[in-house]
Design a protein around this motif. Sequence first.
Motif, short mmCIF file in Angstrom:
data_model
loop_
_atom_site.label_atom_id
_atom_site.label_comp_id
_atom_site.label_asym_id
_atom_site.label_seq_id
_atom_site.Cartn_x
_atom_site.Cartn_y
_atom_site.Cartn_z
N THR A 127 0.25 2.18 -5.28
CA THR A 127 -1.35 2.12 -5.13
C THR A 127 -1.77 4.01 -5.13
O THR A 127 -2.92 4.11 -5.53
CB THR A 127 -1.84 1.65 -4.23
OG1 THR A 127 -1.50 2.24 -3.45
CG2 THR A 127 -1.95 -0.13 -4.57
N PRO A 132 6.95 3.23 -2.00
CA PRO A 132 7.27 2.51 -1.46
C PRO A 132 6.01 1.40 -1.95
O PRO A 132 6.48 0.34 -2.85
CB PRO A 132 6.46 1.80 -0.18
CG PRO A 132 5.11 2.92 0.05
CD PRO A 132 6.57 4.25 -0.45
N GLY A 177 1.28 -1.11 0.49
CA GLY A 177 -0.17 0.08 -0.54
C GLY A 177 0.61 1.25 -0.14
O GLY A 177 2.17 1.65 -0.16
N SER A 178 0.20 2.42 0.18
CA SER A 178 0.23 3.82 -0.72
C SER A 178 1.96 4.35 1.19
O SER A 178 2.20 4.83 1.16
CB SER A 178 0.14 4.73 -0.33
OG SER A 178 -1.61 5.39 0.46
N LEU A 179 1.25 3.56 1.83
CA LEU A 179 2.21 3.13 3.53
C LEU A 179 3.61 2.99 4.14
O LEU A 179 3.93 2.92 4.83
CB LEU A 179 1.53 3.65 4.71
CG LEU A 179 0.08 5.04 4.72
CD1 LEU A 179 -0.80 4.54 5.48
CD2 LEU A 179 0.92 6.16 4.17
N GLY A 180 3.37 1.59 2.77
CA GLY A 180 4.13 1.07 2.58
C GLY A 180 4.25 -0.56 3.73
O GLY A 180 5.36 -1.11 3.92
#
Lengths: 278, 278, 278
Positions: free
Chosen positions: C128, C125, B229-232
């Motif tokens: 998405t 990371p 996801g976009s937060l790792g």
Amino acid sequence: MDEYGAMAIATLLTDFGLDDYYVAAVKGVILSRAPEATLVDVSHQVPPGDVETALFLLRAAAPCFPPGTVHLAVVDPGVGSDRRLLAVAAAAAVFVAPDNGLLTPWLERGEVYAVDRPDLYRRSPGRTFDGRDRFAPVVAALLAGCRPAELGPRVDDAIRCALPPPRRRDGVLSGRVVHVDRYGNVVTDLPASWLGGGPFRAEVAGHAATVRVGCYAELGEGEAGVLTGSLGTLELSLRGASLAARWGVERGDAVRIVLESDHGSDILRHEDPPGAEE
Amino acid sequence: MDEYGAMAIATLLTDFGLDDYYVAAVKGVILSRAPEATLVDVSHQVPPGDVETALFLLRAAAPCFPPGTVHLAVVDPGVGSDRRLLAVAAAAAVFVAPDNGLLTPWLERGEVYAVDRPDLYRRSPGRTFDGRDRFAPVVAALLAGCRPAELGPRVDDAIRCALPPPRRRDGVLSGRVVHVDRYGNVVTDLPASWLGGGPFRAEVAGHAATVRVGCYAELGEGEAGVLTGSLGTLELSLRGASLAARWGVERGDAVRIVLESDHGSDILRHEDPPGAEE
Amino acid sequence: MDEYGAMAIATLLTDFGLDDYYVAAVKGVILSRAPEATLVDVSHQVPPGDVETALFLLRAAAPCFPPGTVHLAVVDPGVGSDRRLLAVAAAAAVFVAPDNGLLTPWLERGEVYAVDRPDLYRRSPGRTFDGRDRFAPVVAALLAGCRPAELGPRVDDAIRCALPPPRRRDGVLSGRVVHVDRYGNVVTDLPASWLGGGPFRAEVAGHAATVRVGCYAELGEGEAGVLTGSLGTLELSLRGASLAARWGVERGDAVRIVLESDHGSDILRHEDPPGAEE
């Protein structure tokens, strides 16, 4: 009125909702003509056509803004008809809205102008979107230095909302629910100073509270109480849940507070005498 | 700490909702005292009182903002009580929030101050709206050049949220659902680097996914999979529908990923061996 | 193209919703690289993945903004895949969006570039959240003075939405419902000029209106009518209630207007002959 030369902030309050392009269209027109403006949303979630809610929100928000702010409020069932467009210079600000009662609180205290500036208006195929085509250009003109008195003739017959004032007589306070917020707090129009320090019984929608506190956190879990709200009026609240939902309270409901005696004390919290609630 | 001299951006994160005047009141107070500020909404739709959601959103949004940003977060069930107001200088920003755990991620990494500046606070009839009366003036002071250390004494006993860390042991990753977004994607707290390149079985709410992809579009229609996801962290997603709704997943649910083996390969997508799902 | 040197305003249109940190993340990245930008939300409530609604909203809002505005639209089911990122210089503005048909109205009228600037993109990371990692940096670059032609090669094979054009033949206008707004007004794609001044019968969802007015307020309470909407197309509206809800109208529904005759008159309002409605 030189204070109007430096206007830089405009607030926007509408019933346009947030799903549509309507708010952006108004902002685009304002920024096209006043590119340095700072635009602040009050709310765009006013129920469609609900002038009284718009009035409540604007009256609550406006005092927080700096002098010279332009407040635009578009809740306008009469759009496109010959209802007037008003600009009211009051309280070191300018309020722009349709002539439908929305600006009632400022009509007595300010200079009221009926806007008549077709030269400012945006040319448009239809007559359904005065927010974009007329109100936004007027706001932009004010932000760019136009004085309210340059917008049109001064008038004294603007439409007023009939807002029944709260009353107190024989130890009974009578008012209304003027707002229900997201937390389910019930805001009344009763001045907090009317409650005094003695025991009381606050009744709304067939329920009652008898406890006064200074803030929500002083209530016990699930307990209902009365406190001084952020506008200086009395508010009813339930700890940990929505009082409005639990009690079935809606805006406009009557609120009645019976002052059972007044010892003049300044205690903030006390218990009712036994048996006070049946 | 000269970097704090040029603060110009403040973000706002609250549970005030968008129907009310609350957000505008906070902004009006900030702009009254810091007229050049740029104000950015993170969200005002945090469920009432949900400190953990606010923490998640702020942690996700803050790294996108430039150094010197002031982040205001008001999710504050204890408003008006004697809970403290914190300012935390961390990660080249300042975070302002009630002392209720909301700022947990920054407490270890920064300087924590208990704000005590009645001279800044707004005079108000009630004690129910510290966002307007206390937090906004503090944010405005920071934007106008006040240093965090000037706001009050440094403290080391701020309240922390207990956030159970994800674990891995014997080829099993154990974590939690920390967020469900509008598309129904399920965000976990499991670092994406833990998954490796081998076959796995990701379980949540009684369902399982065994496919890893790089982005949503690599899933087949109706297929569920795991991605970075976009937060790792690892995220579960269903192509063309809400995985959270389809599987009945809620924030806080346990997530378990069994690493069935690890070939150290870097293939991104592979099928489970036959019979892996019963 | 020197007009692009002074870009200062960016609009944002997404399906991110308002509960999440997604919009703030995009704004933070833009402001990190273009701190003087003015950011205006068009809407973030586009139904997830609904490219056609985004197209409608952007086409309606964009003409209200000043020359040089950058319009960012992120409704992007293909995020992270190899779908291209487009920048279209058209109508004195720049439109940035994924290559999925969203920019159809501007493709013919402008210069279309396939953005290819990995040097601008944010390291991330996952794959998405291109809104934050790719679109926002591109918007910031444009706001900071980058010209569209510097973003990548010019292309002529961008994906187009198939938008069936309205038709008129033998006194019958055939179109579609392209939008339903918060008030329940039904916006069609039929140019208002096609209606003429004679009697007609406008049919949608099994109901009919035969009255034309200039604005909502000219309808009687509960009456349905046709008027010229704010985009210059015909709109159906019901006074005091949602026509869309009452009639069960949804976006995409067919609209048919039978011109019963055309006297060339310019009367705005008239009654149908008796018996016209069974």
